[in-house]
Write a protein that holds these residues in place. Structure first.
Motif, PDB file in Angstrom:
ATOM      1  N   ILE A  60       1.093  -1.615  -0.285  1.00 29.22           N
ATOM      2  CA  ILE A  60       0.120  -0.072  -0.229  1.00 29.22           C
ATOM      3  C   ILE A  60       1.153   0.691  -0.178  1.00 29.22           C
ATOM      4  O   ILE A  60       0.740   1.744  -0.798  1.00 29.22           O
ATOM      5  N   GLY A  61       1.557   1.321   0.683  1.00 37.01           N
ATOM      6  CA  GLY A  61       2.745   2.273   1.150  1.00 37.01           C
ATOM      7  C   GLY A  61       3.548   2.763  -0.614  1.00 37.01           C
ATOM      8  O   GLY A  61       3.639   3.994  -0.244  1.00 37.01           O
ATOM      9  N   THR A  63       2.776   1.851  -3.209  1.00 35.50           N
ATOM     10  CA  THR A  63       2.019   1.837  -4.062  1.00 35.50           C
ATOM     11  C   THR A  63       1.614   3.554  -4.557  1.00 35.50           C
ATOM     12  O   THR A  63       1.467   4.490  -5.038  1.00 35.50           O
ATOM     13  N   ALA A  64       1.173   3.842  -2.752  1.00 34.65           N
ATOM     14  CA  ALA A  64       1.307   5.310  -2.880  1.00 34.65           C
ATOM     15  C   ALA A  64       2.591   6.765  -3.234  1.00 34.65           C
ATOM     16  O   ALA A  64       2.183   7.502  -3.568  1.00 34.65           O
ATOM     17  N   LEU A  65       3.969   5.946  -2.963  1.00 32.89           N
ATOM     18  CA  LEU A  65       4.811   6.902  -2.571  1.00 32.89           C
ATOM     19  C   LEU A  65       5.301   6.382  -4.272  1.00 32.89           C
ATOM     20  O   LEU A  65       4.883   7.902  -4.726  1.00 32.89           O
ATOM     21  N   LEU A  67       3.100   6.818  -7.139  1.00 37.52           N
ATOM     22  CA  LEU A  67       1.991   7.343  -7.579  1.00 37.52           C
ATOM     23  C   LEU A  67       2.158   9.097  -7.216  1.00 37.52           C
ATOM     24  O   LEU A  67       2.355   9.913  -8.488  1.00 37.52           O
ATOM     25  N   THR A  68       2.734   9.355  -6.312  1.00 40.18           N
ATOM     26  CA  THR A  68       2.931  10.815  -5.300  1.00 40.18           C
ATOM     27  C   THR A  68       4.388  11.487  -5.808  1.00 40.18           C
ATOM     28  O   THR A  68       4.824  12.818  -6.251  1.00 40.18           O
ATOM     29  N   TYR A  73      11.204   6.433  -5.809  1.00 43.34           N
ATOM     30  CA  TYR A  73      11.947   4.907  -6.310  1.00 43.34           C
ATOM     31  C   TYR A  73      12.993   4.664  -7.114  1.00 43.34           C
ATOM     32  O   TYR A  73      13.857   3.470  -6.209  1.00 43.34           O
ATOM     33  N   SER A 145       0.873  -2.906 -12.414  1.00 43.38           N
ATOM     34  CA  SER A 145       0.160  -2.332 -11.414  1.00 43.38           C
ATOM     35  C   SER A 145       1.703  -2.320 -10.875  1.00 43.38           C
ATOM     36  O   SER A 145       1.478  -3.583  -9.453  1.00 43.38           O
ATOM     37  N   PHE A 147       0.785  -1.984  -6.630  1.00 35.50           N
ATOM     38  CA  PHE A 147      -0.013  -3.221  -5.933  1.00 35.50           C
ATOM     39  C   PHE A 147       0.749  -4.758  -6.027  1.00 35.50           C
ATOM     40  O   PHE A 147       0.725  -5.285  -4.996  1.00 35.50           O
ATOM     41  N   SER A 150       4.182  -5.877  -5.767  1.00 37.15           N
ATOM     42  CA  SER A 150       4.452  -5.912  -4.423  1.00 37.15           C
ATOM     43  C   SER A 150       4.269  -6.851  -3.803  1.00 37.15           C
ATOM     44  O   SER A 150       5.165  -7.941  -3.189  1.00 37.15           O
TER      45      SER A 150
END
Length: 212
Positions: A60-61, A63-65, A67-68, A73, A145, A147, A150
Motif C-alpha cells: 500500500i505504501g 503504491t502511494a509513494l 504515484l505521488t 523509486y 500495477s 500493488f 509488490s
C-alpha cells in the motif's frame, strides 16, 4: 507483470536474506533446539503472520509513494543497495556471529510461541528494511500495477523464507551439533554469504547506473 529474469534474481535475493543472521532465524533455531520442532513450527506461523502485515503495509505504501513522488523509486533503490552492502559487512566483519549459533530459551505455551514468533518478526528491522528498500529494486511502474507487483514479490519472499526456516527447524539439532564440531565452517558460511550479498549490491548499483 514482473520480468521473469528479475523474478528469479529476486528469489535469489530473498533466499540470501533468509539465511543471513537475524532475529527470526536465530530465534527459530534456538526454539527448535530448546523446545522441539513442534514448538518452533508454531513460532514460525507467528513469523509468517508478521510477514503478511509487513507485505500489505509495504504494498500500500509503495503504491502511494510511486504515484505521488516518482523520485522516491530511485531513492529506495539506492537505499536498498546500500543496505545489502551493510549486510555484507555485518557478515564478514571480525567477531561476527553466525545465524547457526543458537541461544538458550525457556519452554513456552503455544499461544505465547505464536506471539513471540510474531513479535520477533514484526519488530525485526531486517524484514522492514527488506520490504521498504530491497523489494522496490524489483518493481517497475512501467510494468503495471505497483500493488500487484509488490504482492507477487511479497508472497515470493514469504514462501522462500518459510521453506528456509522450516528446513532449519527440522534440522536444527544436527546443524548446531555439526557447526559446533566444525567451527571453521561457521567462518566460511559467513564469508560466502557476505560475498554473495556484496555481489548482489554491486549488480544493483551497476544496473541503476545503466538506467540513469
Amino acid at each position: 507483470m514482473i520480468e521473469l529474469n528479475h523474478w528469479f534474481i529476486f528469489i535469489g535475493a530473498a533466499l540470501i536474506m533468509a539465511i543471513t543472521p537475524g532475529p527470526n532465524l536465530i530465534y527459530l533455531l534456538s526454539r527448535s533446539i530448546c523446545q522441539g520442532r513442534n514448538a518452533a513450527i508454531v513460532s514460525l506461523f507467528g513469523v509468517v503472520t508478521a510477514f503478511l502485515v509487513h507485505m500489505f503495509a509495504a504494498a500500500i505504501g509503495l503504491t502511494a509513494l510511486f504515484l505521488t513522488i516518482p523520485i522516491a523509486y530511485i531513492i529506495l533503490k539506492w537505499l536498498g543497495a546500500g543496505y545489502l552492502l551493510w549486510l555484507a559487512w555485518q557478515a564478514m566483519r571480525p567477531n561476527a556471529k553466525s545465524p547457526f549459533e543458537a541461544r538458550e530459551l525457556a519452554p513456552d505455551s503455544r499461544p505465547k510461541l505464536w506471539l513471540m514468533g510474531f513479535m520477533t518478526s514484526f519488530l525485526n528491522p531486517k524484514i522492514a528494511i527488506f520490504y521498504l528498500s530491497i523489494l522496490p529494486q524489483f518493481i517497475s511502474p512501467q510494468h503495471g500495477s505497483v500493488f500487484a507487483q509488490s504482492l507477487t514479490l511479497g508472497f515470493t519472499q514469504i514462501v522462500v523464507s518459510f521453506m528456509v526456516n522450516l528446513t532449519v527447524i527440522l534440522t536444527a539439532a544436527g546443524l548446531a551439533r555439526w557447526f559446533a564440531l566444525n567451527p571453521l565452517w561457521l567462518l566460511i558460511q559467513r564469508y560466502v554469504m557476505g560475498i554473495v550479498l556484496l555481489g548482489l549490491a554491486l549488480r544493483l548499483l551497476i544496473e541503476q547506473r545503466k538506467m540513469a
